[in-house]
Design an enzyme around this catalytic site. Structure first.
Site, mmCIF file in Angstrom:
data_model
loop_
_atom_site.group_PDB
_atom_site.id
_atom_site.type_symbol
_atom_site.label_atom_id
_atom_site.label_comp_id
_atom_site.label_asym_id
_atom_site.label_seq_id
_atom_site.Cartn_x
_atom_site.Cartn_y
_atom_site.Cartn_z
ATOM 1 N N CYS A 113 -18.866 8.094 -39.669
ATOM 2 C CA CYS A 113 -18.113 9.234 -40.179
ATOM 3 C C CYS A 113 -16.964 9.242 -41.062
ATOM 4 C CB CYS A 113 -17.424 10.233 -38.340
ATOM 5 S SG CYS A 113 -18.936 10.393 -37.702
ATOM 6 N N HIS A 254 -11.906 14.831 -40.275
ATOM 7 C CA HIS A 254 -12.821 14.375 -40.115
ATOM 8 C C HIS A 254 -12.967 15.753 -39.011
ATOM 9 C CE1 HIS A 254 -16.721 12.978 -39.007
ATOM 10 N NE2 HIS A 254 -16.671 13.052 -37.588
ATOM 11 N N ASN A 284 -21.013 17.826 -36.915
ATOM 12 C CA ASN A 284 -20.690 17.220 -37.300
ATOM 13 C C ASN A 284 -21.191 16.293 -38.602
ATOM 14 O OD1 ASN A 284 -19.683 14.223 -37.773
ATOM 15 N ND2 ASN A 284 -19.526 14.205 -35.664
HETATM 16 N N1 ACO Z 1 -25.261 21.988 -22.889
HETATM 17 C C1 ACO Z 1 -24.660 22.348 -21.771
HETATM 18 N N2 ACO Z 1 -23.703 21.415 -20.751
HETATM 19 C C2 ACO Z 1 -23.944 20.372 -21.517
HETATM 20 C C3 ACO Z 1 -23.785 20.104 -22.811
HETATM 21 C C4 ACO Z 1 -24.416 20.931 -23.861
HETATM 22 N N3 ACO Z 1 -24.480 20.667 -25.095
HETATM 23 N N4 ACO Z 1 -23.991 18.719 -23.573
HETATM 24 C C5 ACO Z 1 -23.222 18.006 -21.891
HETATM 25 N N5 ACO Z 1 -22.828 19.215 -21.184
HETATM 26 C C6 ACO Z 1 -22.606 19.511 -20.120
HETATM 27 C C7 ACO Z 1 -22.639 17.807 -19.092
HETATM 28 O O1 ACO Z 1 -24.766 17.522 -18.174
HETATM 29 C C8 ACO Z 1 -21.647 17.004 -17.660
HETATM 30 O O2 ACO Z 1 -23.314 18.004 -17.116
HETATM 31 P P1 ACO Z 1 -21.811 17.565 -15.411
HETATM 32 O O3 ACO Z 1 -20.365 18.187 -15.462
HETATM 33 O O4 ACO Z 1 -23.037 18.733 -14.697
HETATM 34 O O5 ACO Z 1 -22.088 16.115 -15.860
HETATM 35 C C9 ACO Z 1 -20.490 18.136 -18.334
HETATM 36 O O6 ACO Z 1 -21.577 19.196 -19.593
HETATM 37 C C10 ACO Z 1 -19.556 17.573 -19.287
HETATM 38 O O7 ACO Z 1 -20.652 16.655 -20.228
HETATM 39 P P2 ACO Z 1 -18.988 15.987 -20.865
HETATM 40 O O8 ACO Z 1 -19.868 15.001 -21.415
HETATM 41 O O9 ACO Z 1 -17.725 15.760 -19.910
HETATM 42 O O10 ACO Z 1 -18.348 16.936 -22.448
HETATM 43 P P3 ACO Z 1 -17.294 16.659 -22.817
HETATM 44 O O11 ACO Z 1 -16.667 17.676 -22.405
HETATM 45 O O12 ACO Z 1 -16.687 15.592 -23.237
HETATM 46 O O13 ACO Z 1 -18.433 17.668 -24.588
HETATM 47 C C11 ACO Z 1 -18.652 16.545 -26.656
HETATM 48 C C12 ACO Z 1 -19.093 16.623 -25.065
HETATM 49 C C13 ACO Z 1 -18.652 17.310 -27.764
HETATM 50 C C14 ACO Z 1 -19.809 15.364 -27.437
HETATM 51 C C15 ACO Z 1 -16.922 15.765 -26.600
HETATM 52 O O14 ACO Z 1 -17.468 14.475 -25.669
HETATM 53 C C16 ACO Z 1 -17.505 14.996 -28.189
HETATM 54 O O15 ACO Z 1 -17.231 15.862 -29.004
HETATM 55 N N6 ACO Z 1 -17.289 13.660 -27.524
HETATM 56 C C17 ACO Z 1 -17.196 13.193 -29.733
HETATM 57 C C18 ACO Z 1 -17.545 12.889 -30.950
HETATM 58 C C19 ACO Z 1 -17.146 12.422 -32.052
HETATM 59 O O16 ACO Z 1 -15.484 12.355 -32.456
HETATM 60 N N7 ACO Z 1 -18.034 11.233 -32.013
HETATM 61 C C20 ACO Z 1 -16.606 10.524 -33.252
HETATM 62 C C21 ACO Z 1 -17.829 10.831 -34.738
HETATM 63 S S1 ACO Z 1 -19.810 11.256 -34.900
HETATM 64 C C22 ACO Z 1 -19.855 9.364 -35.559
HETATM 65 O O17 ACO Z 1 -19.641 8.441 -36.172
HETATM 66 C C23 ACO Z 1 -21.794 9.415 -36.025
#
Ligand code: ACO
Length: 330
Positions: A113, A254, A284
């Site tokens: 990214c 980003h 993204n």
């Molecule tokens: N729908 C419903 N529930 C979900 C989903 C979904 N799509 N995805 C995960 N969950 C659930 C999980 O299973 C978990 O359930 P549990 O508590 O029963 O175990 C719960 O939701 C919380 O999961 P987390 O992974 O902790 O969710 P989080 O709030 O962290 O959100 C996300 C996930 C959106 C991926 C977030 O962590 C994020 O945006 N991370 C950063 C991404 C990023 O910045 N990437 C960098 C650039 S990408 C690149 O370089 C290509």
């Protein structure tokens, strides 16, 4: 002579993948996706389109808006993690051919990214050293073939698209790319990774069966590092250039997750009207995200020539980068 951000262009594929569509594919909900990421829909390239097709469309617009002829471009740097071909040729070479530009320096860079800001850094160095005059930088991604649509945490995030800019020269400081900073920390290499089909795990039936050819992400861990690193990085570049958030017209981060952008924007005291947001529409799009966001703001009439942009990005590697630059499109 300074480097100057001469123009912007983007291409957004018309097909939409909404949260409601994803509800039919994986166990998720529109409400969860909106609340946890701010994303409402993303764009999907057609089967016939490859990354170079998206890049070509964006590049055409950027070159036209720069007022240059195609043959005046003397370098093409394409940032992508979803190149047309696995090893070679580079997507930049394919784009050069589509643009009808031959005998030009053309290569891809891989910084996930952060790719567009890395490309801007390279272009600034090329131009200010006098090696090149007009560098076309592109961030282009057809990420959807690398997304596992059986894995709900990642498949809700990513979309396709492309953005491009021409970096030329100026003798005016108030038209220049003032500063670019890029960095990385490879000890976090497994936070965002495509484990299969590289030299470490060559493509095989086993790699495919285990779905190792798709992107994997430690979302929660990445989130925390992203907020801290981005905040620190922006503070550093502002301090280094004796500026504060008040000097900046638009903060263009980003577009990975609304919550990351919101947290960083608040920590840095950017008022909401200065923070550029397109994540709801496009999700993204990795290296394409920042130039697509710049283009969106330009086309909606908000970003004007002479505005000071602060770019900030973070991605797989882990990599990150920031830039303070005037928008100098005439
Ligand atoms: N729908 C419903 N529930 C979900 C989903 C979904 N799509 N995805 C995960 N969950 C659930 C999980 O299973 C978990 O359930 P549990 O508590 O029963 O175990 C719960 O939701 C919380 O999961 P987390 O992974 O902790 O969710 P989080 O709030 O962290 O959100 C996300 C996930 C959106 C991926 C977030 O962590 C994020 O945006 N991370 C950063 C991404 C990023 O910045 N990437 C960098 C650039 S990408 C690149 O370089 C290509």
């Amino acid at each position: 002579m300074y480097a100057s951000f001469k123009s912007i262009g983007a291409y957004v594929p018309p097909q939409r993948l909404t949260n409601k569509d994803l509800e039919k594919m994986v166990d998720t909900s529109d409400e969860w996706i909106k609340q946890r990421t701010g994303i409402e829909e993303r764009r999907i390239a057609s089967k016939e389109q490859s990354t170079s097709d998206l890049a070509y469309e964006a590049a055409k617009v950027a070159i036209e808006r720069s007022g240059l002829a195609n043959e005046e471009i003397d370098a093409i740097v394409c940032a992508t993690i979803s190149p047309d071909y696995f090893c070679m040729p580079s997507t930049a070479c394919v784009v050069a051919d589509k643009l009808g530009i031959s005998h030009v320096t053309a290569f891809d860079i891989s910084a996930a990214c952060s790719g567009f800001v890395y490309a801007l850094n390279i272009a600034k160095a090329f131009v200010e050293s006098g090696i090149k005059k007009n560098v076309l930088i592109i961030g282009a991604e057809k990420l959807t073939p690398f997304v596992d649509y059986e894995e709900r945490t990642t498949c809700i995030l990513f979309g396709d698209g492309a953005g491009a800019a021409v970096i030329g020269t100026t003798d005016k400081k108030e038209e220049s790319v003032i500063d670019v900073h890029t960095s990385s920390d490879g000890s976090f290499q497994d936070f965002l990774i495509t484990p299969g089909c590289g030299s470490k795990n060559p493509c095989s039936q086993n790699v495919i069966d285990e779905r190792l050819h798709f992107m994997k992400m430690k979302g929660n861990e990445t989130f925390k590092v992203a907020v801290n690193t981005l905040t620190k990085d922006v503070k550093n570049i502002l301090e280094k250039n004796s500026m504060t958030s008040e000097d900046i017209d638009f903060f263009i981060p980003h577009q990975a997750n609304f919550r990351i952008i919101d947290a960083v924007g608040k920590k840095l005291s950017f008022p909401t009207e200065k923070v550029v947001l397109t994540v709801a529409k496009y999700g993204n799009t990795s290296a394409a995200s920042i130039p697509m966001a710049i283009n969106d703001w330009y086309e909606s009439g908000k970003l004007k020539s002479g505005d000071l942009m602060l770019l900030d990005t973070f991605g797989g590697g882990l990599t990150w980068g920031s830039s303070i630059s005037y928008f100098a499109q005439k």
